[in-house]
Write an enzyme that holds these catalytic residues in place. Structure first.
Site, PDB file in Angstrom:
ATOM      1  N   LYS A   1       0.865  -1.186   0.000  1.00 15.14           N
ATOM      2  CA  LYS A   1       0.000   0.000   0.000  1.00 15.14           C
ATOM      3  C   LYS A   1       0.897   1.231   0.000  1.00 15.14           C
ATOM      4  CE  LYS A   1      -3.752   2.328   2.465  1.00 15.14           C
ATOM      5  NZ  LYS A   1      -4.681   2.262   3.609  1.00 15.14           N
TER       6      LYS A   1
ATOM      7  N   ARG B   1     -10.710   9.456   1.346  1.00 15.94           N
ATOM      8  CA  ARG B   1     -10.607  10.101   2.649  1.00 15.94           C
ATOM      9  C   ARG B   1     -11.763  11.068   2.872  1.00 15.94           C
ATOM     10  NH1 ARG B   1      -3.987  10.845   2.463  1.00 15.94           N
ATOM     11  NH2 ARG B   1      -3.533   8.639   2.859  1.00 15.94           N
TER      12      ARG B   1
ATOM     13  N   LYS C   1       0.985  10.101   5.624  1.00 17.65           N
ATOM     14  CA  LYS C   1       1.183   8.756   6.146  1.00 17.65           C
ATOM     15  C   LYS C   1       2.475   8.143   5.612  1.00 17.65           C
ATOM     16  CE  LYS C   1      -3.782   8.085   6.756  1.00 17.65           C
ATOM     17  NZ  LYS C   1      -4.935   7.159   6.661  1.00 17.65           N
TER      18      LYS C   1
ATOM     19  N   GLU D   1       7.983  -6.473   1.659  1.00 19.05           N
ATOM     20  CA  GLU D   1       6.778  -6.412   2.493  1.00 19.05           C
ATOM     21  C   GLU D   1       5.873  -7.612   2.227  1.00 19.05           C
ATOM     22  OE1 GLU D   1       5.735  -4.509   4.853  1.00 19.05           O
ATOM     23  OE2 GLU D   1       6.602  -2.505   4.698  1.00 19.05           O
TER      24      GLU D   1
ATOM     25  N   LYS E   1      -2.065  -1.608  -3.850  1.00 20.52           N
ATOM     26  CA  LYS E   1      -2.899  -0.407  -3.818  1.00 20.52           C
ATOM     27  C   LYS E   1      -2.013   0.832  -3.900  1.00 20.52           C
ATOM     28  CE  LYS E   1      -6.293   1.994  -0.909  1.00 20.52           C
ATOM     29  NZ  LYS E   1      -6.954   2.037   0.406  1.00 20.52           N
TER      30      LYS E   1
ATOM     31  N   SER F   1     -10.076   5.243  -5.224  1.00 20.61           N
ATOM     32  CA  SER F   1     -11.039   6.320  -5.428  1.00 20.61           C
ATOM     33  C   SER F   1     -10.559   7.352  -6.443  1.00 20.61           C
ATOM     34  CB  SER F   1     -11.333   6.998  -4.086  1.00 20.61           C
ATOM     35  OG  SER F   1     -10.132   7.510  -3.510  1.00 20.61           O
TER      36      SER F   1
ATOM     37  N   TYR G   1     -14.934   0.443  -7.556  1.00 19.99           N
ATOM     38  CA  TYR G   1     -16.230   1.087  -7.406  1.00 19.99           C
ATOM     39  C   TYR G   1     -17.077   0.904  -8.665  1.00 19.99           C
ATOM     40  CZ  TYR G   1     -13.681   3.084  -3.525  1.00 19.99           C
ATOM     41  OH  TYR G   1     -12.928   3.221  -2.383  1.00 19.99           O
TER      42      TYR G   1
END
Length: 338
Positions: free
Chosen positions: A205, A215, A229, A245, A260, A286, A325
């Site tokens: 991510k 968000r 972040k 990871e 992502k 998004s 979506y």
């Protein structure tokens, strides 16, 4: 695996020959997209008969539980195998310790329970992260300097995962990017008797700017403010780190890994599939949705064509499933083509 093959030259070899007819194009197509490859994400809110439009995501809305059940019915009818739930938590329930994340009567827990009663065969995937529940919008517990505390966060994430499994979640999906959280969650699930609850790890991510509309949708944009972040999500410049990871998460017990965002990181999808040969999912986030939707609404792109092309790109890169979506629309388009 690479191999050598004899190279024939034009005119004895005409690559266009198999592209000439629709039947031959179908027969030699290398990647296939089906309704079974899709996961439909939904945003949840408290209340009844609530359908709140999301400005930056035209066509997407936050839904109360009664409308969520109607949405799930349409998802089942379309043959989409799973939904992913993302909650919008009331400001009064947000705290530094994010205790609402593992409340047995929390919004997600109630939604999962109701969905499994009504549609027992529909796969329910829940987000394991604390940003909807914290007053600062970060994905974990912070110290007095704002640093996200890794191990303390893992303890809360494990409680959250168990509470979701107890409510009936089929798969929990840690999206926080804390070190060691997959192992902590797997141990907690197994100790609580949920050995068949799967873990979909957001292993790669990235600290991406494509998350803005999401968000807004869950209400963390205001709480996060100007903070970022970057201290725990992946640097967009790094690919080897992503594979590291992923290897760690698989070793700790992840059943599926997630990349992502999607389109800007197709190279990571391909490298993941080539390196590990494990179930690999991708999230068309998004910002990707918003770009395609806005361009289509302005007449700059043909929506159906570009959406299906983007989804096929994920499959071609090696994705086994796509969280998008556009899942419902794509499922309808796929059925029309059959």
């Amino acid at each position: 695996m690479s191999f050598a093959f004899p190279v024939r030259r034009f005119p004895s070899t005409r690559m266009r020959r198999l592209r000439f007819s629709s039947f031959s194009r179908l027969l030699v197509a290398e990647a296939q997209l089906s309704t079974h490859d899709l996961i439909y994400p939904v945003f949840l809110v408290e209340g009844k008969n609530q359908q709140q439009a999301i400005t930056s995501m035209p066509g997407v809305a936050r839904l109360s539980l009664d409308l969520l059940l109607k949405e799930a019915e349409s998802v089942v009818k379309l043959g989409i195998p799973a939904m992913a739930l993302f909650p919008v938590i009331e400001a009064a329930k947000k705290t530094l310790g994010a205790a609402e994340a593992y409340h047995p009567e929390g919004l997600v827990q109630r939604a999962v329970s109701e969905l499994k009663k009504a549609f027992p065969d529909l796969g329910i995937i829940t987000d394991i992260a604390l940003d909807p529940y914290t007053i600062h919008g970060q994905d974990g517990i912070i110290d007095d300097k704002g640093y996200v505390l890794n191990d303390q966060t893992n303890e809360v994430l494990a409680k959250q995962a168990v509470s979701h499994a107890r409510a009936g979640a089929d798969v929990v999906a840690p999206s926080d990017m804390m070190d060691g959280r997959i192992g902590a969650i797997r141990q907690a699930l197994d100790s609580a008797g949920f050995i068949n609850t799967g873990i979909l790890a957001y292993s790669a991510k990235y600290a991406s700017s494509f998350y803005g509309p999401f968000r807004e949708a869950i209400g963390s944009a205001q709480t996060l403010g100007k903070a970022d972040k970057n201290q725990y999500q992946l640097d967009p410049r790094n690919a080897d780190e992503a594979l590291h990871e992923i290897a760690l998460d698989l070793a700790e017990g992840a059943d599926i890994v997630m990349i992502k965002p999607g389109m800007p990181y197709l190279d990571i999808v391909r490298q993941t599939k080539d390196a590990f040969r494990v179930p690999t999912f991708v999230y068309q986030v998004s910002g990707e949705y918003a770009m395609l939707k806005a361009a289509s609404m302005n007449g700059w792109l043909s929506e159906r064509v570009v959406v299906m092309e983007s989804l096929m790109a994920f499959k071609r890169a090696g994705a086994d499933a796509i969280l998008t979506y556009y899942a419902k629309q794509a499922a309808e388009w796929i059925k029309e083509m059959q």
